[in-house]
Write an enzyme that holds these catalytic residues in place. Sequence first.
Site, short mmCIF file in Angstrom:
data_model
loop_
_atom_site.label_atom_id
_atom_site.label_comp_id
_atom_site.label_asym_id
_atom_site.label_seq_id
_atom_site.Cartn_x
_atom_site.Cartn_y
_atom_site.Cartn_z
N PHE B 149 35.59 -37.61 7.68
CA PHE B 149 36.48 -37.59 8.84
C PHE B 149 37.80 -36.87 8.56
O PHE B 149 38.47 -36.42 9.49
CB PHE B 149 36.79 -39.02 9.28
CG PHE B 149 37.84 -39.70 8.43
CD1 PHE B 149 39.21 -39.54 8.70
CD2 PHE B 149 37.48 -40.47 7.33
CE1 PHE B 149 40.18 -40.15 7.89
CE2 PHE B 149 38.43 -41.07 6.53
CZ PHE B 149 39.78 -40.91 6.80
N LYS B 173 25.75 -32.78 9.54
CA LYS B 173 26.00 -34.15 10.03
C LYS B 173 27.46 -34.44 9.75
O LYS B 173 27.82 -34.83 8.64
CB LYS B 173 25.10 -35.14 9.29
CG LYS B 173 24.68 -36.39 10.08
CD LYS B 173 25.81 -37.31 10.50
CE LYS B 173 26.48 -38.04 9.37
NZ LYS B 173 27.72 -38.75 9.78
N GLU B 176 31.34 -39.26 12.32
CA GLU B 176 31.26 -39.76 13.70
C GLU B 176 32.62 -40.23 14.20
O GLU B 176 32.78 -40.60 15.36
CB GLU B 176 30.22 -40.88 13.80
CG GLU B 176 30.55 -42.15 13.04
CD GLU B 176 30.29 -42.08 11.54
OE1 GLU B 176 30.06 -40.97 11.02
OE2 GLU B 176 30.34 -43.14 10.89
N ARG B 177 33.64 -40.21 13.34
CA ARG B 177 34.98 -40.66 13.76
C ARG B 177 35.71 -39.60 14.60
O ARG B 177 36.48 -39.94 15.48
CB ARG B 177 35.86 -40.93 12.53
CG ARG B 177 35.31 -41.97 11.59
CD ARG B 177 35.99 -43.32 11.80
NE ARG B 177 35.39 -44.31 10.94
CZ ARG B 177 34.81 -45.42 11.38
NH1 ARG B 177 34.75 -45.70 12.67
NH2 ARG B 177 34.29 -46.28 10.53
N SER B 226 33.36 -40.41 -0.17
CA SER B 226 33.81 -41.30 -1.24
C SER B 226 32.81 -41.30 -2.39
O SER B 226 31.65 -40.90 -2.23
CB SER B 226 33.96 -42.72 -0.70
OG SER B 226 32.67 -43.25 -0.44
N CYS B 281 41.58 -35.83 -0.23
CA CYS B 281 41.07 -36.06 -1.59
C CYS B 281 41.95 -35.34 -2.60
O CYS B 281 41.84 -35.58 -3.79
CB CYS B 281 39.61 -35.64 -1.72
SG CYS B 281 39.37 -33.89 -1.57
#
Lengths: 497, 497, 497, 497
Positions: B149, B173, B176-177, B226, B281
């Site tokens: 996200f 993909k 979805e946020r 993550s 990150c």
Amino acid sequence: MTALVGHLINGEVRSDAARTQDVFNPATGAATRQVALAGKDTVEEAIAAAEAAFPAWRNTPPLKRARIMFRFKELLEQHSEEICRMIGEEHGKISHDAAGELQRGIENVEYACGAPQLLKGEHSKNVGPDIDSWSEFQPLGVVAGITPFNFPAMVPLWMYPMALVCGNCFVLKPSERDPSSVLFIAQLLQEAGLPDGVLNVVNGDKEAVDTLLTDERIKAVSFVGSTPIAEYIYSTANAHGKRCQALGGAKNHAIIMPDADMDNAVNQLLGAAFGSSGERCMALSVAVAVGDQAADALIEKMQTAMQGLKVGAYSDSSNDFGPVITGAHRDKVNGYITSAVEQGATLVVDGRNPEVAGHEDGFFVGGTLIDRVTPEMTSYQEEIFGPVLQVVRVNSMQEAMALIDDHEYGNGTCIFTRDGEAARYFSDNIQVGMVGINVPLPVPVAYHSFGGWKRSLFGDLHAYGPDAVRFYTKRKTITQRWPSAGVREGASFAFPS
Amino acid sequence: MTALVGHLINGEVRSDAARTQDVFNPATGAATRQVALAGKDTVEEAIAAAEAAFPAWRNTPPLKRARIMFRFKELLEQHSEEICRMIGEEHGKISHDAAGELQRGIENVEYACGAPQLLKGEHSKNVGPDIDSWSEFQPLGVVAGITPFNFPAMVPLWMYPMALVCGNCFVLKPSERDPSSVLFIAQLLQEAGLPDGVLNVVNGDKEAVDTLLTDERIKAVSFVGSTPIAEYIYSTANAHGKRCQALGGAKNHAIIMPDADMDNAVNQLLGAAFGSSGERCMALSVAVAVGDQAADALIEKMQTAMQGLKVGAYSDSSNDFGPVITGAHRDKVNGYITSAVEQGATLVVDGRNPEVAGHEDGFFVGGTLIDRVTPEMTSYQEEIFGPVLQVVRVNSMQEAMALIDDHEYGNGTCIFTRDGEAARYFSDNIQVGMVGINVPLPVPVAYHSFGGWKRSLFGDLHAYGPDAVRFYTKRKTITQRWPSAGVREGASFAFPS
Amino acid sequence: MTALVGHLINGEVRSDAARTQDVFNPATGAATRQVALAGKDTVEEAIAAAEAAFPAWRNTPPLKRARIMFRFKELLEQHSEEICRMIGEEHGKISHDAAGELQRGIENVEYACGAPQLLKGEHSKNVGPDIDSWSEFQPLGVVAGITPFNFPAMVPLWMYPMALVCGNCFVLKPSERDPSSVLFIAQLLQEAGLPDGVLNVVNGDKEAVDTLLTDERIKAVSFVGSTPIAEYIYSTANAHGKRCQALGGAKNHAIIMPDADMDNAVNQLLGAAFGSSGERCMALSVAVAVGDQAADALIEKMQTAMQGLKVGAYSDSSNDFGPVITGAHRDKVNGYITSAVEQGATLVVDGRNPEVAGHEDGFFVGGTLIDRVTPEMTSYQEEIFGPVLQVVRVNSMQEAMALIDDHEYGNGTCIFTRDGEAARYFSDNIQVGMVGINVPLPVPVAYHSFGGWKRSLFGDLHAYGPDAVRFYTKRKTITQRWPSAGVREGASFAFPS
Amino acid sequence: MTALVGHLINGEVRSDAARTQDVFNPATGAATRQVALAGKDTVEEAIAAAEAAFPAWRNTPPLKRARIMFRFKELLEQHSEEICRMIGEEHGKISHDAAGELQRGIENVEYACGAPQLLKGEHSKNVGPDIDSWSEFQPLGVVAGITPFNFPAMVPLWMYPMALVCGNCFVLKPSERDPSSVLFIAQLLQEAGLPDGVLNVVNGDKEAVDTLLTDERIKAVSFVGSTPIAEYIYSTANAHGKRCQALGGAKNHAIIMPDADMDNAVNQLLGAAFGSSGERCMALSVAVAVGDQAADALIEKMQTAMQGLKVGAYSDSSNDFGPVITGAHRDKVNGYITSAVEQGATLVVDGRNPEVAGHEDGFFVGGTLIDRVTPEMTSYQEEIFGPVLQVVRVNSMQEAMALIDDHEYGNGTCIFTRDGEAARYFSDNIQVGMVGINVPLPVPVAYHSFGGWKRSLFGDLHAYGPDAVRFYTKRKTITQRWPSAGVREGASFAFPS
């Protein structure tokens, strides 16, 4: 009284007395030596030695690392006869074949001599105003290699010369079937000036392998062997946080086009199918003839040419090839031949149970030619690893290519043709990693990289050559800006007086 | 009434009605849209579309593939405001920050425009007498990307531009946020001339992810997220025969040397620690001050500088940073701050529960500064992913470097110094993949590659840049000899007329 | 009775009896040998031998050419003492210095061993539909080298190893002052397996040079020497259709910044200024001290350090440096020292007419240090090529850089500082081709390339390293399409029956 | 009333009123515009503008320089019709041909967009203990281009995009025959964001050329034109201390092998021989047929195919080609045709004095086919630069190759064959720089480099592509060691506060 082949750990030859295994001369069937099988502790000692040697070796300039390889090459050339004899005694391959193997290994040492050039990173001036950025390729630390019986000298030399010049330390677990030349060669590298602990050799079996695969000090594993083991090695190494490249099995097809120079093709196939008893992952084991005219010509000329094949012991250099590695493997190869016949193929030349005078207990299989093989047959689907050439007949080049693409393996392949267009179409589209055009064993030279596709290789990067540099190093990217012009502009003239 | 964000499959925007999920505006806390969650069937449709598009796309000359990227860049620039607004609405980052993200994404599109140069293979004349050999870098087929996200525009653009110009087809993909900008950007690429099916976007959750990881038509997976998920993705993809690169978490330290230009350091840290609410990150979340003199100066200047920080909604460009992504994440960040205090650290600036007028239900955390943090604290060991800068005090550069090397992660790091020797020693020895010298966010430019070490990256090859070419292609090596000089020497003058 | 040093033509050592010249031992002043001076006919014979050897050598695989270099390296190492003695006898440099020179030469041989990697061309698949294009780097034919007295072993080894592995044949015209080691080394290469005629050595003077420059069979000329001759060589070679790289003179400055580690700087300058009696194109002959504080410290420490300098004959390895090459050159160096004093400089250490016991007739000049030199002085403007270090005092780094940029030459330069920013600014902006940061003799290693800027080099490409590949080859670009699918699709099944 | 085409200096369009020259529409024979001819002063102004712009442009990050090229590409595409019209009006080539030329030019702009990748230097860690070395490719300064009439859009775009992204400033002297599109395109680059003075265009004649060749501020010259002028440019530029690449004339042969796909060959030859009226340095002007059978077939099919050729004005896109550039050139081409007939060749199709309705005063020559041409004929020895295809008949491929190798020029060549071996032998051995296999105009794509051999190119490095980076930059090699660990080890903790 047989000798014991030990390990090389931290510069010393050592034996792990707990367990040993016989080493055979496959031409006589007799056990001639024993090999020590390292337990977990011994392997861990080797890893510890490598880890201890790493900090100094990592900081040794690449040019100095390369110079050890220059000296290593000299020693390999000086001792080539001795090495080929050891290979012959334990693997069985004829001396000229062993010499060829060794030469291919030396090619990789030569390539490793170019380390200073190969390790160059990319430098970018002004990625932003007064900001520079560059990449460095730093060694991984301690890395391991696990190698097969069929090229005891060459395959280890695919691995550790490049790994070492990149600054890594190495633990090698060679095949326990023919360990002598491996140990001898490693000692030559010590003699060439390699510091103790930088290269270690441990003989062993699954216990040694699993120790290497799970010890967290090992940062990468290179493997060459069969596909089921390759898959195990790859998944286990990955699960333990290591990078891994695992090379597996093969089924290499040659397409014989109607316009091929047939005499040349037959001549090439002879060596490619039967050399080293077919115990090569690049062996050409299937000939796909396009059209019956080509197939008939191929069979006829091949049959004639095979009459001259000579099988026997390594020491007689007039032999074309020697025994297979064990009695069990001989039986397995014979079983494939039998199954092909049972499943409907035509056995043109039968190499089962050849007479080899004076070597009645040797593990010999003669050159075998089978016609009218079909994709459903067991002998077509599996890797035989013996001196057996199977012929499949098809009606078009497309049909031939579909056969190859449908096979589980994708290591090497070849087309025989005179036609530029056919060659280009084939090499472009075929789903195989190493492609020959009128070259039946398209093993890349040491300055290119070796690797199959599909289930012939697990991993992103191929073996040796340019890919080896990337496999054996990790990329570090540095971005630099100097913010203060104090010294330059004189603010710190009164700096430490 | 909220809109529904769907999928892009085979050139058409589609929805999978079965399941949906809310998309929030984190500055208000309100659900503003819904996103369709693709089931297995929908994902398989996307894969099938990609597979169908592959043969023609693979044969499209690299130059033509690159030209679509040239046009894509133009469209991204034309629509940048629209994209930044979508990012702001769903992710919450301020428009200038979104613009920066987008610009970094466009850099990768620009790099992909160089495909014809980047895809060159190596050609060797005369590897043997009249034998040539060369390498080709062929596409893998259908490959997938799974993205987080925090950079909805940039991280997908790290992946598919390079994958596509290498000749692959792609299934993305995204998170979805914040799905809207992703879909919009993908449509721009269609508009730029990309054939249908070459790029597909499926929104979804674990079901979609697992379908991608296990479907055998997917040949490679790129992931950013993550570390625990990265590890899962990597092992699952590998177990299903795919190549994979999975980028995980980080804990990026800056060493503040006593000779650093402290005003510059503070200025740099401000943006690096709090920009994008620390949800990067590469966020600089730990400052390691060498000597109390440096630490005291850092704390004092930092505290002053932080008084000017402004937190709020994306649409006010005078804000420095916005909310974190969800209410749950806000609570987690606050919890880390609380735990640090409880475990003995000194809270210098407390950003918990800031007042943001008119956005009382937004998910805000203010800039936070914590002094005297130690390695045993939870807040030190884990990735906070919030606007929190922790200061650790040490007595020497060696101690600072040991801290960094002992941490689980090895993504980015930085040193502030004026001294050439300290910079060189640091960048040489530190066990981190991306190193800054007076550069707090040493994100490599698009023409270098991005990747951390240790548990920050699973895989051999880094993201984007030169490594992306190697990741998104497989090497084919061709060896060629023409055996007959018939045509040249005239034997076939009487060719078929 | 003195020996005669001849030529190597087509694998045989030959002499051209017509003309000879004395070769001196500069430490004794005595003529010890004679060297044959080739006339036009002899040079043309050498060219003819090279041309005759070319077709076969060109077609020898690069790997095989490289293997001769591997063997050559071994022989050079085995015979290093002998070579260093020859150099000492004729050039005068101390054995440890000759050994260093030889080692640098061997580095170039090592680099040439990487020919298979270095000669790779670029291969592009699908530059258009089904059209491929690639580059090949083909040899030029017969190329020539003309080399100076000061590095009789190293400079020829900068040239012909790379020229030869690229597939060219070579005619070398070395300095007639110290010809013995050159001929000896060339014979070692013959012994290493080089075919006759591939490398030829002709000793001679202007007649030989002009023959090489005008003969149309010579395709390229590499030269190292003084700038006026370099310019003549370059223009003459170009006018006769040859490519040319001609390296000329130098005046290398070191900037001593106030923050420099002064002990280190002095230590480095000592070797860089006086090593090999300053007869190096990379000798550090001007120290530019920024600020009087730095200048005073430099002068004081330098004066002390110079007390330990020992000058004498090559055979005593405790000597630091030896005589200059001729009596005439000694007088010229002394003249520069005198002129500096006359023009107002301060002579701190006077090396004129040193006492060297037992070598009263040798061509010795001792280490000389001159302070307060200014740009108007003759000794500053011209290349002295003797053991003379001149100090210029300036008030800022900018002033120091302006001095360097205003000088006619731009070969090497160096800065002594601890400051990253100063180093970066200097290396970015200074108009000099080889830049050292705390490295006083920034001679690029063999895997980078050597070349100055401004009037220190005429030509586009630098010497040795990567540029040598491009200099010694011509690019051929091939574009290929196969128009007919006849054979593939079966139209010509009935081809040769 | 005709317009005046001026210069672009420091971002402004200017005219040098002193001298002008007519610009013609070759399809009508009418003067339609005038072009200003710059005197020495005007050229020096342009050089001064470029020099003034250099410091800032040199320090602009390569990525930013490249982004101007991205925008330039967009503008070229938007204005392509306008550009093609200008080319048509002044050069005469048909719009589809002009569009092809422009597209090839744009390819070079696209390649220049990859500058950040192309300008990477090589970085070596630890060339010695703690010593690093890297190369930078720095711009030369102000460089010049002198370009011919036949590709007014493309050839300048071979030069300045790469020169500029490498950091140089540029002065372009285009052909005075068709100057309008050049000026227009340069203005588009200004519009794309290029700072004033970075690119300057001066129209002119020998005075302008000589100013560029002798002004010491010009560091390099790229030239494309005829061989005698190329030779003059090269020697003059070199004599004035500039690097230079000068591309000259050509005589490109195609070998027609007996096994060639003849319909394809004829189809290819049609465009390659007559396209752009043969006014291309890569025009295929000689077909060498191997065997009379091939020759007869070629002549017959060619004659038939040529009946469809349509010659006329640029604006009718159904025309195949247009007029030649001037009336004088038309007469010269006709003269070559006449001479061939007089010297014994067979005129198969006579293109002299074609009827072009409505364009009776245009400079037209129709497609011409001459058989039985021999090497002694004037028309064979010289470059005709008109729509004339000559056929030479030989008995073997060796004979064909000898013809090509004996010709003064070595620009391009081609072979038509289906045979892999013939193609490989030809491309390996032929003494020509650009080789086609079934590709009649083997112009390298923009990401390879363009250059002929023998007297078709003077200089070491080819035009555009990878060689352009090396030509437009000078190598700087930096060697760095940091001697003191003071800051790192804490000696300077008490830094200036």
